[in-house]
Motif scaffolding. Structure first.
Motif, short mmCIF file in Angstrom:
data_model
loop_
_atom_site.label_atom_id
_atom_site.label_comp_id
_atom_site.label_asym_id
_atom_site.label_seq_id
_atom_site.Cartn_x
_atom_site.Cartn_y
_atom_site.Cartn_z
N ASP A 1 0.86 -1.18 0.00
CA ASP A 1 0.00 0.00 0.00
C ASP A 1 0.90 1.23 0.00
O ASP A 1 1.50 1.58 1.02
CB ASP A 1 -0.91 0.00 1.23
N LEU A 2 1.01 1.88 -1.15
CA LEU A 2 1.89 3.04 -1.28
C LEU A 2 1.43 4.23 -0.45
O LEU A 2 2.18 5.19 -0.27
CB LEU A 2 2.01 3.45 -2.75
N TYR A 3 0.22 4.19 0.06
CA TYR A 3 -0.31 5.28 0.88
C TYR A 3 -0.25 4.98 2.37
O TYR A 3 -0.73 5.76 3.18
CB TYR A 3 -1.75 5.60 0.46
N ASP A 4 0.37 3.86 2.75
CA ASP A 4 0.50 3.47 4.16
C ASP A 4 1.58 4.32 4.81
O ASP A 4 2.78 4.11 4.58
CB ASP A 4 0.84 1.99 4.26
N GLU A 5 1.18 5.29 5.62
CA GLU A 5 2.13 6.22 6.24
C GLU A 5 3.02 5.55 7.27
O GLU A 5 4.07 6.10 7.63
CB GLU A 5 1.38 7.39 6.87
N ASP B 1 7.23 7.20 4.09
CA ASP B 1 7.18 8.63 4.39
C ASP B 1 7.44 9.38 3.08
O ASP B 1 8.57 9.40 2.59
CB ASP B 1 8.24 8.97 5.43
N TRP B 2 6.37 9.92 2.49
CA TRP B 2 6.48 10.68 1.24
C TRP B 2 6.80 12.12 1.60
O TRP B 2 5.91 12.89 1.96
CB TRP B 2 5.19 10.60 0.44
N SER C 1 3.06 13.95 -2.41
CA SER C 1 2.41 12.64 -2.41
C SER C 1 3.02 11.73 -3.48
O SER C 1 3.90 12.14 -4.24
CB SER C 1 0.93 12.84 -2.69
N PRO C 2 2.51 10.50 -3.59
CA PRO C 2 3.00 9.60 -4.64
C PRO C 2 2.76 10.11 -6.06
O PRO C 2 3.34 9.58 -7.01
CB PRO C 2 2.21 8.31 -4.40
N GLU C 3 1.95 11.13 -6.22
CA GLU C 3 1.68 11.69 -7.55
C GLU C 3 2.66 12.80 -7.95
O GLU C 3 2.62 13.28 -9.07
CB GLU C 3 0.25 12.24 -7.61
#
Length: 72
Positions: free
Chosen positions: A49-53, A57-58, A62-64
């Protein structure tokens, strides 16, 4: 507890440094690169899950967010 994976802010020329537990995995120019680095580091990309904080840590976006792209 800090996330074990850090994706740093985009560099002026594009790309984002990716580290795992402080070790550099490479410079990613998109999500495909991040996924490949994490696969090589032994993570199960099928459940990633690339959005799992708690995992990633982005920093600096964000990933975008990837910074300048060639041609525009």
């Amino acid at each position: 507890m800090a996330a074990p994976i850090v994706v740093y802010p985009p560099a002026p020329g594009g790309g984002r440094k990716v580290t795992a537990h402080g070790e550099t995995l490479g410079v990613a120019y998109g999500l495909v690169d991040v996924i490949e680095f994490l696969r090589r580091a032994g993570l199960d990309i099928a459940t990633l899950d690339l959005y799992d904080e708690d995992l990633i840590d982005w920093r600096g976006g964000s990933p975008e967010v990837w910074g300048p792209r060639a041609g525009g």
